[in-house]
Design an enzyme around this catalytic site. Structure first.
Site, short mmCIF file in Angstrom:
data_model
loop_
_atom_site.label_atom_id
_atom_site.label_comp_id
_atom_site.label_asym_id
_atom_site.label_seq_id
_atom_site.Cartn_x
_atom_site.Cartn_y
_atom_site.Cartn_z
N GLU A 180 27.99 29.48 42.10
CA GLU A 180 28.83 30.87 42.47
C GLU A 180 27.77 31.94 41.79
O GLU A 180 27.35 32.41 42.57
CB GLU A 180 29.75 30.66 41.33
CG GLU A 180 30.97 29.79 41.55
CD GLU A 180 31.16 30.81 43.16
OE1 GLU A 180 31.59 32.03 43.33
OE2 GLU A 180 31.61 29.78 44.52
N TYR A 227 35.93 36.74 38.66
CA TYR A 227 35.96 36.11 39.63
C TYR A 227 35.52 34.65 39.56
O TYR A 227 35.50 33.51 40.27
CB TYR A 227 34.50 37.12 40.59
CG TYR A 227 34.65 35.59 41.27
CD1 TYR A 227 35.12 36.16 42.60
CD2 TYR A 227 32.76 35.29 41.59
CE1 TYR A 227 34.80 35.21 43.55
CE2 TYR A 227 32.43 34.37 42.56
CZ TYR A 227 33.20 34.54 44.00
OH TYR A 227 33.45 33.35 44.74
N ASP A 247 35.97 38.90 45.92
CA ASP A 247 34.70 39.14 45.77
C ASP A 247 34.57 40.60 47.04
O ASP A 247 35.68 40.63 47.24
CB ASP A 247 34.22 37.98 46.26
CG ASP A 247 34.74 37.72 47.97
OD1 ASP A 247 35.53 37.93 48.46
OD2 ASP A 247 33.59 36.51 48.04
#
Ligand code: SF4
Length: 348
Positions: free
Chosen positions: A47, A132, A150
Site C-alpha cells: 500500500e 485509507y 482512493d
C-alpha cells in the site's frame, strides 16, 4: 452516442450491486502478489509503495519482491538503518514513505509487541497510517469491514451517482467515505474493496471508460462519465533551474549528502552551485525531471579540481567511483552522473 442511465443507484439495491461486482471480480481479478497474502506487514508495504507509484513500476521492476526479501518482516524493517532502507527504495521516489514505513514498523513493535492490531482506531494511530491505509489493512489483511476511498474508488462512485461537485471538496470527501461505508459488503470486505478499486483501474478508468462491458452499468447514473470526476484545485507547475558541478579526481567524484528534514534526506546529489558562478563553466549535461509541483532543469557543469568552486561545502565529500552503486542517489542525479561519466551527449 450518449450512455444509458440506470434506473436505480447502488444504494437502492446494495445486495444486487455487491453481487454483480463480486461476480465480475471472481472471474476477472488480477493476480497481484499482495493479493496472495494476508500478512498485514506485506499488505502495508504494498500500500505504501503504491501510494505514489504505478502498479506496473512496483511489479515490473521488482521493487515489491526485492523489498520483502531484504526486509521480510516488521522486526527487520524496524531495525533497518537509513542506508539499506533508502537503497531498497531507490527508484521509487518519495523517500519519506520508506522512513514512515519504518516508523510504522517501530510502532507495531513498540506498542503492539510486533503484531498489527486488529482494531481500526489502533491502526489509525500508527505513524503514517491514514484512513485509507487503515482501511486497506483492515480489509485486505484481516478481511474485516472498513471502507476504502482512493482515486479509483472516488472516480467510480462519482460516476455511479453522477456527482459533479468538486471531488476534493470537504463535502464531497465526506460523501465519498459515507457512500463507500454504506455500500461495503460486510460478508466479503476484502473482495468488495479490491473489486471496486479494480473496476476503477479497468472499466471505469480515467478519461473515456468502457461502459459497454461494465459489470455494474445497470447501477450507473451518469450520462457523461468522461466529464467526471470534477477537480477544483489545479496544481500549478513551476519551472526551476538547478546548476550542479561535476568534478572528478583520483577515481573520486564530489557529491553532497542531503541534510535532515528534506525530501532527499541522506541521499547523495551532485553539488549545487549558484547559477551565475556555475554558468561560466562548460555545460556537460542537461536533463529535466519532475518533483512534486516543480519541473526542474538540471544543468551539470564541468569544474576543474583546482577551481575555487571545487572546494567542498558542508555535507560534500569525495566519493569513490566504484562505490556509487552502493549509495542512494536520486534518479535524475544518477542518470546525469552515468551520462557524464560515460561521455554521453547533452540531453535537451
Ligand atoms: S465504467 Fe461506465 S458504467 Fe461502469 S461505473 Fe464507470 S461510468 Fe458507470
Amino acid at each position: 452516442m450518449l450512455k444509458p442511465i440506470a434506473r436505480i443507484t447502488p444504494l437502492e439495491d446494495p445486495d444486487g450491486f455487491r453481487a454483480a461486482l463480486r461476480g465480475w471480480f471472481q472471474k476477472n481479478a488480477r493476480d497481484y502478489p499482495w493479493r496472495r497474502t494476508s500478512d498485514p506487514y506485506a499488505v502495508l508495504v504494498s500500500e505504501v509503495m503504491l501510494q505514489q507509484t504505478q502498479i506496473a513500476t512496483v511489479l515490473g521492476r521488482g521493487f515489491y519482491t526485492r523489498f520483502l526479501e531484504r526486509f521480510p518482516d516488521v522486526a527487520t524493517l524496524a531495525a533497518a538503518a537509513d542506508d539499506p532502507l533508502l537503497k531498497a527504495w531507490e527508484g521509487l521516489g518519495y523517500y519519506r514513505r520508506a522512513r514512515m514505513l519504518r516508523e510504522s514498523a517501530r510502532a507495531v513493535i513498540g506498542r503492539h509487541g510486533g503484531e498489527f492490531p486488529r482494531d481500526h482506531a489502533a491502526l489509525l494511530a500508527l505513524p503514517g497510517i491514514g484512513r485509507y491505509t487503515a482501511g486497506a489493512l483492515f480489509s485486505f489483511a484481516f478481511d474485516l469491514p472498513a471502507p476504502l476511498v482512493d482515486g479509483n474508488v472516488a472516480r467510480v462512485l462519482t460516476r455511479l451517482f453522477d456527482r459533479a461537485e468538486p471531488i476534493d471538496s470537504t463535502a464531497m470527501l465526506k460523501w465519498l467515505w459515507n457512500t463507500a461505508e454504506q455500500l461495503l459488503d460486510h460478508q466479503h470486505p476484502r473482495a468488495f474493496n479490491s473489486a471496486l478499486m479494480e473496476l476503477g483501474q479497468t472499466h471505469c478508468r480515467p478519461g473515456v471508460p468502457d461502459c459497454l462491458s461494465c459489470p455494474v452499468a445497470t447501477f450507473c447514473k451518469t450520462r457523461e462519465p468522461a466529464m467526471l470526476p470534477v477537480k477544483a484545485k489545479r496544481q500549478t507547475i513551476e519551472e526551476i533551474d538547478e546548476h550542479a558541478i561535476f568534478i572528478q579526481q583520483r577515481g573520486k567524484v564530489l557529491l553532497c549528502q542531503q541534510g535532515k528534514g528534506g525530501r532527499r534526506e541522506g541521499m547523495w546529489r551532485l553539488p549545487l552551485r549558484d547559477k551565475d558562478a556555475a554558468a561560466i563553466m562548460p555545460l556537460l549535461h542537461r536533463r529535466k525531471y519532475g518533483i512534486t509541483r516543480y519541473r526542474v532543469s538540471l544543468h551539470v557543469h564541468e569544474c576543474p579540481p583546482r577551481h575555487a568552486m571545487a572546494q567542498p561545502h558542508a555535507g560534500e565529500s569525495w566519493v569513490a567511483l566504484d562505490s556509487l552503486d552502493e549509495i542512494v542517489i536520486p534518479p535524475a542525479d544518477r542518470a546525469a552522473l552515468t551520462a557524464v561519466l560515460g561521455g554521453a551527449e547533452e540531453i535537451a
